[in-house]
Structures are given as structure tokens and as C-alpha cells.
Write a protein that holds these residues in place. Structure first.
Motif, PDB file in Angstrom:
ATOM      1  N   THR A 259       0.831  -1.204   0.000  1.00 12.31           N
ATOM      2  CA  THR A 259       0.000   0.000   0.000  1.00 12.31           C
ATOM      3  C   THR A 259       0.864   1.252   0.000  1.00 12.31           C
ATOM      4  N   LEU A 260       1.910   1.261   0.828  1.00 11.53           N
ATOM      5  CA  LEU A 260       2.823   2.404   0.865  1.00 11.53           C
ATOM      6  C   LEU A 260       3.546   2.582  -0.467  1.00 11.53           C
ATOM      7  N   LYS A 261       3.883   1.469  -1.088  1.00 11.41           N
ATOM      8  CA  LYS A 261       4.572   1.532  -2.388  1.00 11.41           C
ATOM      9  C   LYS A 261       3.686   2.196  -3.431  1.00 11.41           C
ATOM     10  N   ASP A 262       2.422   1.845  -3.448  1.00 12.03           N
ATOM     11  CA  ASP A 262       1.485   2.465  -4.388  1.00 12.03           C
ATOM     12  C   ASP A 262       1.381   3.967  -4.151  1.00 12.03           C
TER      13      ASP A 262
ATOM     14  N   VAL B 215       3.716  10.054  -5.643  1.00  8.13           N
ATOM     15  CA  VAL B 215       4.401  11.285  -5.251  1.00  8.13           C
ATOM     16  C   VAL B 215       5.519  11.542  -6.251  1.00  8.13           C
ATOM     17  N   ALA B 216       6.513  12.333  -5.882  1.00  2.00           N
ATOM     18  CA  ALA B 216       7.555  12.750  -6.830  1.00  2.00           C
ATOM     19  C   ALA B 216       8.572  11.650  -7.066  1.00  2.00           C
ATOM     20  N   GLY B 217       8.115  10.535  -7.636  1.00  2.00           N
ATOM     21  CA  GLY B 217       9.025   9.453  -7.987  1.00  2.00           C
ATOM     22  C   GLY B 217       9.545   8.710  -6.768  1.00  2.00           C
ATOM     23  N   LEU B 218      10.591   7.907  -6.998  1.00  2.00           N
ATOM     24  CA  LEU B 218      11.170   7.104  -5.920  1.00  2.00           C
ATOM     25  C   LEU B 218      12.589   7.554  -5.619  1.00  2.00           C
ATOM     26  N   ALA B 219      12.771   8.844  -5.591  1.00  2.00           N
ATOM     27  CA  ALA B 219      14.087   9.369  -5.234  1.00  2.00           C
ATOM     28  C   ALA B 219      14.373   9.024  -3.791  1.00  2.00           C
TER      29      ALA B 219
ATOM     30  N   PHE C  70      11.555   4.434   7.344  1.00  2.00           N
ATOM     31  CA  PHE C  70      12.351   3.565   6.486  1.00  2.00           C
ATOM     32  C   PHE C  70      12.519   4.254   5.143  1.00  2.00           C
ATOM     33  N   SER C  71      13.547   3.854   4.421  1.00  2.00           N
ATOM     34  CA  SER C  71      13.871   4.496   3.156  1.00  2.00           C
ATOM     35  C   SER C  71      12.895   4.087   2.072  1.00  2.00           C
TER      36      SER C  71
ATOM     37  N   ARG D  49      11.427  -0.129  -3.640  1.00  2.00           N
ATOM     38  CA  ARG D  49      11.832  -0.424  -5.014  1.00  2.00           C
ATOM     39  C   ARG D  49      11.693  -1.914  -5.299  1.00  2.00           C
ATOM     40  N   ASP D  50      11.726  -2.250  -6.584  1.00  2.00           N
ATOM     41  CA  ASP D  50      11.697  -3.656  -6.967  1.00  2.00           C
ATOM     42  C   ASP D  50      13.025  -4.338  -6.654  1.00  2.00           C
TER      43      ASP D  50
END
Length: 373
Positions: free
Chosen positions: A100-103, A108-112, A123-124, A129-130
Motif C-alpha cells: 500500500t505504501l509503495k502504491d 508522489v515525486a518518484g522514488l528518489a 524507512f527508506s 523499489r523492486d
């Protein structure tokens, strides 16, 4: 039509756990006091049902609980994600919180390199990420039970099912050293370890060279008393206005040896055979029908066991001699026979009764071998 009268194929509810009340209460008390516990025994004897009932009771008392089944996992990342999700579910009520958090993070502004703060647990975003940093993710997961317990001022109990498979999931045995290095510092978390391979589990917790040596108290799983089975079976059939007597129930238990899942399965097949014919009395003939139907259902399970051990020279021959009641050392190389017997004992297929004497853990497996060979 009534629901399943005798539950089969997975953990059962508290009302269908037979003759385990004292044992469950003991485990619950020990875990509540901060002691960790190890239970080992063959698959399908009710370990998981016992464990989930203990967790249910502890949760009712206000404990946080989490459960991870290594049998269903394939790598370290899945293990870490499964443990994190199981811990966070205590707050969110969502089984797959990380997903759910990943979705949400993707919207938001990408996965920077951002930091997502789930309330006060940080947590980071890299964890979402995959291809996350598996070491960092696993370290976070292994400490999360203690962190969560501290932050929420709760005591926590974590269940690991099929714990002997952790080395397969993580790719090497060092995972136990890593887990122990984290768990030994936890003050508010106790652990319940289950395993179906008794030899490996006893070595993990009883061999001073192993990382989990003396980490948990090893408790033997008591057998179910015949009178307890008799009371349960007669009561369950009576719920559907089906008559039983002492002779028929004794015959059921003779055929199953009181093995939990096998007994449930035979009773279930008897019940459905009665439904099909409209009869309301369990007779010896219906016991035979239920037993034969149950054997057909278990054929796949037993064939998998035979395929696994059949790779060993003379393994099937030794099994056939055991099933027939012949002298096990009567034929073949005695050293090879001994090695086969040790393998069968380690896999909880047979158990030793005395010098040169063994018995099948499941009488129905013995019957299956006699019929097939």
C-alpha cells in the motif's frame, strides 16, 4: 447444507482443537512471560493450529502478534517484506501495508531518496523499489518487532512456521546467525518457532555449535488421548443428529492412530458418505468407506513422500518390510538399511520404539504402502 463438520486442510478454530487446552495455556503463559518456545513435529499434526490459537489469545490480552511462514517464501526479500507486513498489521489492520505504501509513493515525486515516515516508524523509500538493498531491508525487518513494541509500549510475540526452511529462503545457513544477533537484544519480544523436520530443529536449538542454541525452550507436543477423541467425534456427529458408538469410534482411531489430520479427514469422509445415502448412524461399513476415501485423498501426499525417499537405494524396500511387519534387517546391506532408517526417522515417517523396532507415525501411510506394493 451444513458447513464443514470436521475441518481438514489447514489450521482449525479453537473449537476443533482436541485435547490441547493445558498445552496451549502453558505456551501462552511462557510467551507472555517473555520466554521463547520451539515446537517440532511432523506436518499435519496440528502445530500451526496450536500456534495460531496461542496468538489469538495473546492478541485478546493486548499483545502485538506477527506470523511468518517460511514454507511460502522464496528469498530474503520476501522474508523481510513478510515480517514487516506482519508487524505493521498490528497498527494498520492491513495485511500488505508495504504494498500500500509503495502504491502511494509512486504517486508522489518518484522514488528518489526520500524518507517515508509511517507514523513514527521510518524507512527508506529504497525499500519500496523492486530491487531494494536486501541487507538493509532485512536488518530493518529483524529489528522492527522490538522497535514497534517499544514505540507502542506493547509486548509482542512473533511466530515463525517451518523455521528450518529459513536457510533455504535466505540461501545459506548464516541467516540464523544474523537473526540471533538481532533477536538476542530484544527485550519486549518473544518468539515461537515451529518446524516439521525434528532432526534439524533439535539441532538448531540443541547443538552448541548452532546460532540458536538454547535460545528457546523446547516443548514436546503431547499426544491426543483416545477418550478426548471419542468425546469430540461423538459430539460432532451428534450435532448433525448422527449416532455413533464406542466400537465405531474405536475403529476410526485404530485406522488413523489418532493422527490429528488423518482422523479429521476420515471422519469428514464418513460424514459425507452418510449425507449421500441419507443414513444417520455411523457403522463399521461407513468407517471402511471413509477410510478408503481418505486414503485416496492422501495419495498425493504419500506419493510425494515416496518420490522423495525413493531416490535412496533400497528405501522403498525397507518401507515395505516395515509396513508388512517383517524383520527390517532381514535383507540387504545392514549399513544401508541403517542409513535408510535414520533418514525415515529424521523425516518423521517412522519413530523408533526400541532396538530394531519401529512404527509408522501415520498408520494410514503404512496401509497405503501395503496396498500399493
Amino acid at each position: 447444507m451444513p458447513g464443514r463438520l470436521f475441518p481438514v486442510g489447514g489450521p482449525v478454530s479453537e473449537r476443533d482443537i482436541v485435547d490441547r487446552e493445558d498445552f496451549i495455556s502453558s505456551i501462552e503463559s511462557r510467551l507472555a512471560d517473555g520466554q521463547s518456545i520451539m515446537l517440532a513435529g511432523p506436518r499435519r499434526i496440528g502445530k500451526t493450529s496450536i500456534a495460531y490459537e496461542v496468538l489469538r489469545r495473546l492478541k485478546e490480552r493486548g499483545f502485538y502478534t506477527a506470523a511468518v511462514d517460511f514454507f511460502r517464501l522464496s528469498d530474503k526479500r520476501e522474508f523481510a517484506v513478510s515480517l514487516i507486513n506482519a508487524c505493521l498489521e498490528n497498527r494498520t489492520g492491513i495485511r500488505r501495508t508495504l504494498e500500500t505504501l509503495k502504491d502511494r509513493a509512486k504517486s508522489v515525486a518518484g522514488l528518489a531518496k526520500l524518507t517515508v515516515k509511517f507514523r513514527d516508524l521510518e524507512f527508506s523509500v529504497d525499500f519500496l523499489r523492486d530491487d531494494p538493498d536486501e541487507i538493509a531491508l532485512l536488518d530493518y525487518a529483524l529489528d522492527l518487532p522490538e522497535v514497534l513494541a517499544n514505540r507502542d509500549k506493547k509486548n509482542m510475540v512473533v511466530l515463525f512456521d517451518e523455521f528450518q526452511d529459513a536457510s533455504r529462503v535466505a540461501g545459506r545457513a548464516e541467516i540464523y546467525k544474523k537473526m540471533r544477533s538481532h533477536f538476542q537484544n530484544h527485550q519486549n519480544v518473544s518468539y515461537l518457532f515451529l518446524g516439521s523436520k525434528e532432526g534439524i530443529m533439535n539441532s538448531l536449538f540443541g547443538n552448541r555449535k548452532e546460532a540458536f542454541y538454547r535460545f528457546a525452550t523446547v516443548l514436546p507436543i503431547p499426544p491426543i488421548l483416545e477418550e478426548s477423541w471419542t468425546e469430540y467425534i461423538s459430539q460432532k456427529f451428534a450435532e448433525q443428529h448422527i449416532k455413533t458408538d464406542e466400537e465405531t469410534i474405536k475403529e476410526i482411531l485404530q485406522r488413523t492412530g489418532g493422527h490429528p489430520q488423518d482422523t479429521m479427514l476420515v471422519c469428514s469422509e464418513i460424514y459425507y458418505a452418510l449425507l449421500e445415502t441419507g443414513e444417520k448412524t455411523v457403522t463399521l461399513e461407513y468407517v471402511r468407506i471413509g477410510h478408503d476415501r481418505a486414503l485416496l485423498t492422501l495419495a498425493q501426499v504419500y506419493d510425494e513422500i515416496l518420490d522423495e525417499i525413493g531416490q535412496r537405494v533400497s528405501a522403498r524396500e525397507v518401507l515395505k518390510r516395515l509396513a508388512a511387519g517383517d524383520k527390517v534387517y532381514a535383507k540387504g546391506n545392514p549399513n544401508e538399511t541403517k542409513r535408510v532408517l535414520d533418514v525415515l526417522v529424521s523425516k518423521a515417517i517412522i519413530e523408533k520404539k526400541g532396538r530394531g523396532s519401529y512404527k509408522f507415525v501415520e498408520p494410514m501411510f503404512q496401509e497405503y504402502i501395503l496396498r500399493e506394493f
